[in-house]
Design an enzyme around this catalytic site. Structure first.
Site, mmCIF file in Angstrom:
data_model
loop_
_atom_site.group_PDB
_atom_site.id
_atom_site.type_symbol
_atom_site.label_atom_id
_atom_site.label_comp_id
_atom_site.label_asym_id
_atom_site.label_seq_id
_atom_site.Cartn_x
_atom_site.Cartn_y
_atom_site.Cartn_z
ATOM 1 N N GLY A 34 0.822 -1.217 0.000
ATOM 2 C CA GLY A 34 0.000 0.000 0.000
ATOM 3 C C GLY A 34 0.851 1.260 0.000
ATOM 4 O O GLY A 34 0.470 2.287 0.534
ATOM 5 N N LEU A 35 2.042 1.167 -0.611
ATOM 6 C CA LEU A 35 2.922 2.343 -0.654
ATOM 7 C C LEU A 35 2.680 3.206 -1.896
ATOM 8 O O LEU A 35 3.455 4.103 -2.193
ATOM 9 C CB LEU A 35 4.398 1.930 -0.592
ATOM 10 C CG LEU A 35 4.894 1.341 0.727
ATOM 11 C CD1 LEU A 35 6.377 0.998 0.658
ATOM 12 C CD2 LEU A 35 4.662 2.311 1.888
ATOM 13 N N SER A 54 0.282 2.245 -7.702
ATOM 14 C CA SER A 54 -0.595 2.637 -8.816
ATOM 15 C C SER A 54 -0.437 4.117 -9.150
ATOM 16 O O SER A 54 -0.333 4.492 -10.326
ATOM 17 C CB SER A 54 -2.063 2.390 -8.480
ATOM 18 O OG SER A 54 -2.240 1.117 -7.969
ATOM 19 N N ALA A 59 2.150 6.001 -8.404
ATOM 20 C CA ALA A 59 3.521 6.249 -8.885
ATOM 21 C C ALA A 59 3.661 5.835 -10.349
ATOM 22 O O ALA A 59 4.281 6.544 -11.146
ATOM 23 C CB ALA A 59 4.534 5.519 -8.015
ATOM 24 N N ASP A 119 -1.612 10.715 -2.911
ATOM 25 C CA ASP A 119 -0.555 9.804 -3.363
ATOM 26 C C ASP A 119 0.039 10.272 -4.692
ATOM 27 O O ASP A 119 1.257 10.210 -4.888
ATOM 28 C CB ASP A 119 -1.101 8.361 -3.471
ATOM 29 C CG ASP A 119 -2.499 8.295 -4.071
ATOM 30 O OD1 ASP A 119 -3.047 9.350 -4.459
ATOM 31 O OD2 ASP A 119 -3.060 7.187 -4.161
HETATM 32 O O1 PMV Z 1 -4.583 3.407 1.704
HETATM 33 P P1 PMV Z 1 -4.038 4.540 0.947
HETATM 34 O O2 PMV Z 1 -2.615 4.731 1.128
HETATM 35 O O3 PMV Z 1 -4.468 4.552 -0.468
HETATM 36 O O4 PMV Z 1 -4.593 5.873 1.620
HETATM 37 C C1 PMV Z 1 -5.882 6.135 1.740
HETATM 38 C C2 PMV Z 1 -6.013 7.468 2.378
HETATM 39 C C3 PMV Z 1 -7.419 7.987 2.272
HETATM 40 O O5 PMV Z 1 -7.440 9.272 2.873
HETATM 41 C C4 PMV Z 1 -8.382 7.085 3.028
HETATM 42 C C5 PMV Z 1 -7.873 8.082 0.832
HETATM 43 C C6 PMV Z 1 -7.252 9.188 0.045
HETATM 44 O O6 PMV Z 1 -7.206 9.041 -1.184
HETATM 45 O O7 PMV Z 1 -6.862 10.218 0.598
#
Ligand code: PMV
Length: 328
Positions: free
Chosen positions: A112-113, A116, A118, A159
C-alpha cells in the site's frame, strides 16, 4: 532506413500518509511523505499502432492493445493505470503513436505504498518528454489524478501529489493545496500487517458513517484538521515527543470511525509498549501498514516488538525526491 526511437526513463517515489487520512477525502488537509521505494517506467515510440506493456511485477510480459481500442477502457486489470494514462494523455494533447512501455517496481504493490499512483505519474511524465510537451508539476498532477479517478473512482489524490512533488507535503483534495513542509525527514518505523487493505471500500465505509452519524463524524474530521496543523509545526521543529503524542491521538480518533483492524492494533500496541513515542495506522486502515516513531535508543526494541507480533518491518527513507524524467 533504420529509425532509432528515443528511450525515456521516469521514476517516482512511493508514499506514506503521516496524518489526515479519510478526513482529506472530506476536504481537510493531510500530511504525506515520499519514500525511497520507487517505480520506474521506460517508454519509447513504436512504428506500428500498438501499445505494448511489460510489467513484470504483476506478471504481465507483453500485453498489447491497438491505439484505437484504448478509448474502450476495458483494460486488463494490471494494465489499467498505464493504459488509462496513455489514453488521457493522447486525448488531452491530441497526439498518438505506438508505444513500448516497461515498468519496474522497487516495492511490492501489497504494502500500500502507492504503486498505482507512482506508475501513473511516471507514465504521464515519460509521455510528456516523449512528445516534447512542456507540463508543469500541477498539470501532471491534474492529468494523473483524473487517471486515478477514472480507474478507481475514489481518492483525494495525495498519493499522486506525493509521487510528483516528493518531500513531505501538506495537501488538500484535488490538489487545492500542495505545500512542501520544511523537514529533512522523520525516523519512521513502518510495520506491514500482512493484510492487503481495500482503500475504496474503507473510504465508502467512512462516507456511510458520516451520513449516518454526521454530528459525530464531522467533529472527528475537524479534530483531524487540528492535529494535521499541529503536526506540521512539530515536524518542522523536529519535536518528536509531541509528534508521537499526536500520532496516538490521531490513531485513536481514526479507530472511532471503524477503520482500524485487529492486526493494526496488535502492531501499534506492540510498538507503544516497546517505547515508541507514538504509533498509528497509515493510509486507509483495515490492514496495509502502521507507522511509529521512536528515539534512536529504542528503535531496535520497537522493531523487534512489531516483528514479534507478526509484523514485517519495511525499511524506508522518507522525504525523498519526487518525479524525475530523463532520456537515455
Ligand atoms: O490506503 P491509501 O494509502 O491509499 O490511503 C488512503 C487514504 C485515504 O485518505 C483514506 C484516501 C485518500 O485518497 O486520501
Amino acid at each position: 532506413m533504420i529509425i532509432v526511437f528515443n528511450m525515456i526513463t521516469a521514476s517516482a517515489p512511493g508514499k506514506l500518509m503521516l496524518f489526515g487520512e479519510h478526513a482529506v477525502v472530506h476536504g481537510k488537509p493531510c500530511i504525506s511523505t515520499a519514500v525511497d521505494h520507487r517505480m520506474i517506467v521506460l517508454a519509447k515510440k513504436r512504428k506500428d499502432d500498438l501499445i505494448v506493456l511489460k510489467t513484470s511485477q504483476v506478471g504481465i510480459k507483453n500485453y498489447k492493445i491497438r491505439i484505437k481500442d484504448l478509448k474502450n477502457r476495458n483494460y486488463n486489470k494490471g494494465c489499467s493505470f498505464v493504459f488509462c494514462a496513455v489514453n488521457n494523455f493522447f486525448e488531452k494533447y491530441n497526439v498518438k503513436s505506438g508505444l513500448e512501455i516497461k515498468t519496474k517496481s522497487e516495492f511490492s504493490s501489497e504494502f500500500g505504498l502507492g504503486s498505482s499512483s507512482a506508475v501513473t505519474v511516471c507514465a504521464i511524465g515519460a509521455l510528456a518528454k516523449l512528445f516534447k510537451i512542456e507540463m508543469k508539476e500541477k498539470e501532471i498532477f491534474d492529468l494523473a489524478y483524473k487517471t486515478v479517478l477514472d480507474v478507481q473512482k475514489r481518492g483525494s489524490g495525495y498519493d499522486v501529489a506525493t509521487a510528483i512533488y516528493g518531500g513531505t507535503i501538506l495537501f488538500k483534495r484535488g490538489g487545492k493545496l500542495i505545500k512542501k513542509i520544511n523537514t529533512r525527514g522523520l525516523p519512521l518505523i513502518v510495520g506491514y500487517t500482512g493484510v492487503k487493505a481495500d482503500t475504496a471500500e474503507l473510504i465508502k465505509m467512512v462516507e456511510e458513517k458520516e451520513k449516518k452519524y454526521p454530528e459525530l463524524v464531522n467533529p472527528i474530521f475537524d479534530l483531524v484538521e487540528t492535529i494535521v496543523l499541529q503536526a506540521k509545526r512539530y515536524i518542522e521543529r523536529k519535536d518528536l515527543d509531541r509528534l508521537g503524542g499526536l500520532m496516538n491521538f490521531s490513531h485513536g480518533i481514526l479507530a472511532a470511525t471503524g477503520v482500524s483492524s485487529k492486526e493494526l492494533e496488535k502492531l501499534i500496541y506492540a510498538a507503544r509498549n516497546a517505547g515508541a513515542l507514538g504509533a498509528k495506522l497509515s493510509g486507509a486502515g483495515g490492514g496495509d501498514c502502521m507507522i511509529a516513531i521512536a528515539n534512536v535508543n529504542s528503535r531496535r526494541e520497537v522493531e523487534r516488538a512489531i516483528e514479534k507480533v507478526g509484523g514485517k518491518i519495511i525499511e524506508v527513507k522518507t522525504n525523498v525526491k519526487g518525479l524525475t524524467v530523463s532520456s537515455l
